[in-house]
Scaffold this motif. Structure first.
Motif, short mmCIF file in Angstrom:
data_model
loop_
_atom_site.label_atom_id
_atom_site.label_comp_id
_atom_site.label_asym_id
_atom_site.label_seq_id
_atom_site.Cartn_x
_atom_site.Cartn_y
_atom_site.Cartn_z
N ASP A 420 55.88 -23.86 6.37
CA ASP A 420 56.15 -23.15 7.62
C ASP A 420 55.34 -23.73 8.78
OD1 ASP A 420 57.85 -21.53 6.20
OD2 ASP A 420 56.45 -19.85 6.03
N ALA A 421 54.10 -24.14 8.50
CA ALA A 421 53.26 -24.71 9.55
C ALA A 421 53.86 -26.00 10.10
CB ALA A 421 51.86 -24.97 9.01
N GLU A 422 54.39 -26.82 9.21
CA GLU A 422 54.98 -28.10 9.64
C GLU A 422 56.21 -27.90 10.51
OE1 GLU A 422 55.50 -29.82 5.83
OE2 GLU A 422 53.57 -30.88 5.85
N ARG A 423 56.82 -26.73 10.42
CA ARG A 423 58.03 -26.46 11.20
C ARG A 423 57.78 -25.48 12.34
NH1 ARG A 423 58.69 -28.15 6.51
NH2 ARG A 423 60.49 -29.28 5.75
N ALA A 424 56.54 -25.08 12.54
CA ALA A 424 56.20 -24.13 13.60
C ALA A 424 56.38 -24.79 14.97
CB ALA A 424 54.77 -23.64 13.44
N GLU A 425 56.89 -24.04 15.93
CA GLU A 425 57.12 -24.56 17.27
C GLU A 425 55.92 -24.32 18.19
OE1 GLU A 425 60.76 -23.04 18.78
OE2 GLU A 425 62.00 -23.97 17.22
N GLU A 426 55.16 -23.28 17.93
CA GLU A 426 54.00 -22.96 18.76
C GLU A 426 52.73 -23.52 18.14
OE1 GLU A 426 54.09 -21.51 21.67
OE2 GLU A 426 56.27 -21.17 21.59
N VAL A 427 51.87 -24.08 18.99
CA VAL A 427 50.60 -24.64 18.52
C VAL A 427 49.77 -23.59 17.81
CG1 VAL A 427 48.38 -25.58 19.29
CG2 VAL A 427 50.51 -26.48 20.24
N SER A 428 49.67 -22.40 18.41
CA SER A 428 48.84 -21.35 17.82
C SER A 428 49.37 -20.91 16.46
CB SER A 428 48.77 -20.15 18.76
OG SER A 428 50.08 -19.64 19.02
N ASN A 429 50.69 -20.89 16.31
CA ASN A 429 51.29 -20.49 15.04
C ASN A 429 51.03 -21.54 13.96
OD1 ASN A 429 52.76 -18.93 13.24
ND2 ASN A 429 54.71 -19.85 13.82
N GLU A 430 51.17 -22.82 14.32
CA GLU A 430 50.91 -23.88 13.35
C GLU A 430 49.46 -23.85 12.89
OE1 GLU A 430 50.82 -28.77 13.05
OE2 GLU A 430 52.18 -27.81 14.48
N ARG A 431 48.55 -23.65 13.85
CA ARG A 431 47.13 -23.61 13.48
C ARG A 431 46.84 -22.42 12.56
NH1 ARG A 431 41.87 -22.75 17.50
NH2 ARG A 431 40.36 -22.48 15.79
N GLU A 432 47.38 -21.25 12.88
CA GLU A 432 47.13 -20.06 12.08
C GLU A 432 47.61 -20.24 10.64
OE1 GLU A 432 48.22 -15.25 12.05
OE2 GLU A 432 49.22 -16.62 13.45
N LEU A 433 48.83 -20.75 10.49
CA LEU A 433 49.39 -20.95 9.15
C LEU A 433 48.61 -21.99 8.37
CD1 LEU A 433 53.18 -20.93 10.15
CD2 LEU A 433 52.01 -19.17 8.82
N ALA A 434 48.25 -23.09 9.06
CA ALA A 434 47.50 -24.16 8.39
C ALA A 434 46.12 -23.68 7.95
CB ALA A 434 47.38 -25.37 9.30
N GLU A 435 45.45 -22.91 8.80
CA GLU A 435 44.13 -22.40 8.43
C GLU A 435 44.21 -21.43 7.26
OE1 GLU A 435 40.79 -21.84 10.97
OE2 GLU A 435 42.02 -22.11 12.75
N LYS A 436 45.26 -20.62 7.22
CA LYS A 436 45.45 -19.71 6.09
C LYS A 436 45.64 -20.51 4.79
CE LYS A 436 47.42 -15.61 8.37
NZ LYS A 436 48.65 -14.78 8.51
N ALA A 437 46.46 -21.56 4.86
CA ALA A 437 46.68 -22.39 3.67
C ALA A 437 45.39 -23.04 3.21
CB ALA A 437 47.74 -23.45 3.96
N ALA A 438 44.61 -23.58 4.17
CA ALA A 438 43.34 -24.22 3.82
C ALA A 438 42.39 -23.21 3.17
CB ALA A 438 42.70 -24.83 5.06
#
Length: 570
Positions: A420-438
Motif C-alpha cells: 500500500d505504501a508503494e502505491r500511496a499518492e500522498e507523502v504523509s500516507n506513504e511515510r505512515e504506512l512504511a513506518e508501520k511496516a518497519a
C-alpha cells in the motif's frame, strides 16, 4: 557478426591469449570441475585494489534514445550532465539523417557512427515511416531493441586475434572473446530466458521481423541464429549505471565478455563499477574505443584475496532474500546458486531450490506437439503459482517458525503495508504506512527463530532472513518521505537504521548502495540540520566505501572530497 555460421574460433588458443592478457592485472583463468571457467587471483590483493578493467564489446545500447533532451548516442550522458569532456565544452547536434538521436560533440558523433549508427540511421527513418503516429518516446524504446539486435547479430566487427590495448589501462575485447563466451554457453547446455527477459518467444520473433523489415538483419542470419545469439548476449549483458544524487540510474546495456568471466556469488569477493574514459587511445582510426568509453572495473571488496582465490561478483542484488535471488538467477542465468549465503541440505546440495517455469515457444518442437495446448497452459500456471509461493516471505515464516503464528501474521501484515505504501499518492500516507511496516518487522528477531538441524530455513543458512530486505524497503521509503516533509531529524534517524539494515542484508558494508545512503544522510545532516560535524563523518564513511565500490573518480566520491576539503580549509 553472424552470417549463417560463426567464424572459426580456436577455443584453446584463445584461452592462452586471454591468460596472457589478464596477467598484467595479476589475474589468471582456470577451469574448475565444479565452477567451470573462472577467474582467480594470480597475486595477493587487498580491499580496493583494481583486479580487472575492460571496455565493452561494440557500442552499448542506451536505455533512452531520441533527439535531445535525452542521451548522447556516443557517450550516453544526459543533456544536463555537469561532467562533460574538455572542461564542460560541448556542441550538441541532432542527427541530420534521422532526427532521432543527438551527439554532444563531433567526437561522440564519429564514435556513434562507427559503432552502429551509420546503418541504424536509415533504419530509423524507415521505422518512423512504418509508425507515423507513434510518439518519440515509444519510437525510441522500440527502436532501442532493434539496435541491440543489429549490434549483436548483424554488424560486422574486426576479427583480429590480438587487440591493440597494450598501451591502455584497460583491456579491449575482441570478436574472439565474444565467440569464446558463446562456445562455452553451448558446451554448458544451460537453459536461459530469452534476451527480452520474458517468456514470450513470439515477442522475440516480432522484434526480429521488425529488424529485418527496416534492413537491420540480413537474410543470411536465420531467426534461430538471431535468437540464440541474443539469448547468449542477454546473459552476458551488464547495465552501465551512474549516480548523481537521487537513485542509481541505468543508462545503457553493454556486453563485457571479459567481465563475464567472473562467476556469481551472493558473498562476492569483487564489486563492479563503471567509469567514463574520455582520453583518446593511440590509434588514428575512429573506433568505439577512440571516443568516450564506459570502462567496467572490478575491485577487491574483501579484506584480502590470496593467490588462487576466485574472483566473483553478484549477478543479482545480494541484499535480497535468498529465495528471490535464487529464482532470479535460475530464470535469467539458468542455475541455482549454492554459495555460502544460500541454504544447503545435509549433502551440500541446494536446499528447496526453485523450480523452472515452462516457457512458451519451447525449442523442443516434438514435446510441444505431443502436449495439448490446454495442458501446457495448466503446467505453466501451476509452476507460476508454485513460484509465487516460493518467493512469498510469509511462507518462509511458516517454514522457519511453524509454531509462531504471530510472526507469520505479522510478516503478512507488513507485506500488505509495504504494498500500500508503494502505491500511496500522498507523502504523509506513504511515510505512515512504511513506518508501520518497519515497526512490525523490527519486532521480529531472527534470534527468536528456533534452531532445527533438519530445517535449513531455521538455521540461518539463508542470508539474509527475508524480514531484513523487507525492513530495508520500508525504512528507505519512510526516510525519503521524512526528507520530503523536511523532518530531517526523523530522516536521519530512519536513514541510519536503514544503513545498519543494509549492512546486515549484504553481510558487508562495502557496497555502492550503502555508500549512496551515507552520502544522502551527510546531505541531510549538513543541509537539513546544519550539523557540519555529523555531515563530515557521513561523507568520510561514504567516501571510504565509495572508493572501493564505485571508484575514486565517481561523482559521489568527488563531491564528498570537495565537501571534506572545503570544511578542512575553513
Amino acid at each position: 557478426m553472424l552470417s549463417g555460421e560463426m567464424w572459426a574460433h580456436d577455443t584453446e588458443a584463445h584461452l592462452e591469449r586471454t591468460r596472457a592478457r589478464l596477467a598484467r592485472f595479476g589475474v589468471d583463468l582456470r577451469d574448475d570441475a565444479t565452477r567451470g571457467r573462472c577467474l582467480v587471483a594470480a597475486k595477493d590483493f587487498k580491499r580496493g585494489d583494481l583486479v580487472l578493467a575492460s571496455a565493452p564489446f561494440g557500442l552499448p545500447v542506451p536505455f533512452v534514445q531520441g533527439g535531445g533532451p535525452g542521451r548522447c548516442a556516443g557517450c550516453f550522458r544526459d543533456a544536463s550532465d555537469e561532467a562533460w569532456e574538455d572542461g564542460g565544452a560541448r556542441s550538441p547536434e541532432t542527427c541530420a539523417g534521422c532526427g532521432g538521436v543527438w551527439f554532444c560533440s563531433e567526437r561522440c558523433k564519429a564514435c556513434a557512427i562507427a559503432g552502429g549508427h551509420a546503418s541504424e540511421c536509415a533504419a530509423l527513418r524507415a521505422f518512423k515511416k512504418k509508425h507515423p503516429g507513434a510518439d518519440a518516446g515509444s519510437v525510441s524504446a522500440e527502436f532501442g531493441a532493434l539496435s541491440a539486435l543489429y549490434r549483436q547479430c548483424a554488424k560486422a566487427y574486426p576479427e583480429a586475434a590480438e587487440p591493440a590495448d597494450e598501451a591502455l589501462p584497460y583491456l579491449v575485447p575482441t570478436l574472439g572473446d565474444k565467440a569464446d563466451y558463446g562456445a562455452r554457453r553451448n558446451e554448458s547446455k544451460a537453459e536461459v530466458c530469452d534476451f527480452t527477459g520474458e517468456d514470450d518467444v513470439e515477442w522475440a520473433r516480432t522484434q526480429i521481423a521488425s529488424a529485418r523489415a527496416v534492413g537491420l538483419i540480413p537474410k543470411s542470419v536465420t531467426d534461430a541464429a538471431a535468437r540464440a545469439e541474443i539469448s547468449r548476449s542477454r546473459v552476458n549483458d551488464f547495465f552501465i549505471q551512474r549516480w548523481t544524487g537521487g537513485d542509481p540510474e541505468p543508462i545503457a546495456a553493454a556486453v563485457f565478455p571479459l567481465g563475464a568471466l567472473l562467476n556469481h556469488s551472493c558473498a562476492p569477493t569483487c564489486v563492479a563499477s563503471y567509469r567514463l574514459e574520455t582520453r583518446r587511445n593511440t590509434t588514428d582510426e575512429v573506433s568505439t574505443t577512440d571516443g568516450p568509453t564506459w570502462i567496467q572495473e572490478f575491485r577487491c571488496a574483501v579484506s584480502e584475496l590470496r593467490l588462487g582465490d576466485e574472483l566473483t561478483h553478484a549477478y543479482v542484488d545480494a541484499g535480497d532474500w535468498t529465495n528471490h535471488r535464487r529464482a532470479a538467477l535460475l530464470d535469467r542465468y539458468g542455475f541455482v546458486c549454492n554459495c555460502a549465503r544460500c541454504p544447503k541440505d545435509e549433502h551440500g546440495a541446494p536446499f528447496d531450490p526453485p523450480k523452472p517455469i515452462p516457457r512458451r515457444g519451447d525449442s523442443d518442437a516434438d514435446a510441444q506437439t505431443r502436449t495439448p495446448p490446454e495442458k501446457r497452459e495448466d503446467s505453466a500456471e501451476t509452476a507460476l503459482s508454485a513460484r509465487r509461493a516460493f518467493c512469498r516471505e510469509s511462507n518462509w515464516a511458516a517454514l522457519a517458525m511453524p509454531n509462531d503464528k504471530r510472526a507469520q501474521v505479522t510478516i503478512e501484515i507488513a507485506s500488505k503495508l509495504l504494498h500500500d505504501a508503494e502505491r500511496a499518492e500522498e507523502v504523509s500516507n506513504e511515510r505512515e504506512l512504511a513506518e508501520k511496516a518497519a515497526g512490525l518487522l523490527r519486532g521480529i528477531s531472527v534470534n527468536a527463530v528456533p534452531e532445527n538441524p533438519e530445517n535449513p530455513y531455521a538455521l540461518g543458512a539463508a542470508a539474509p532472513f527475508p524480514t531484513t530486505p523487507m525492513r530495508a524497503r520500508a525504512l528507505a521509503m519512510a526516510s525519503n518521505m521524512a526528507m520530503f516533509e523536511s523532518d530531517f531529524e526523523a530522516a536521519l534517524r530512519l536513514g541510519e537504521e536503514l544503513v545498519a539494515c543494509l549492512v546486515e542484508a549484504y553481510g558487508t558494508k562495502w557496497h555502492a548502495k550503502i555508500a549512496y545512503e551515507l552520502f544522502k544522510l551527510a546531505s541531510v545532516a549538513g543541509d537539513g540540520l546544519g550539523d557540519a560535524a555529523r555531515a563530515a563523518a557521513k561523507f568520510r564513511e561514504a567516501l571510504e566505501i565509495g572508493e572501493v565500490a564505485l571508484g575514486g573518480d565517481a561523482w559521489m566520491c568527488r563531491k564528498a572530497r570537495e565537501y571534506l576539503e572545503g570544511t578542512s580549509s575553513s
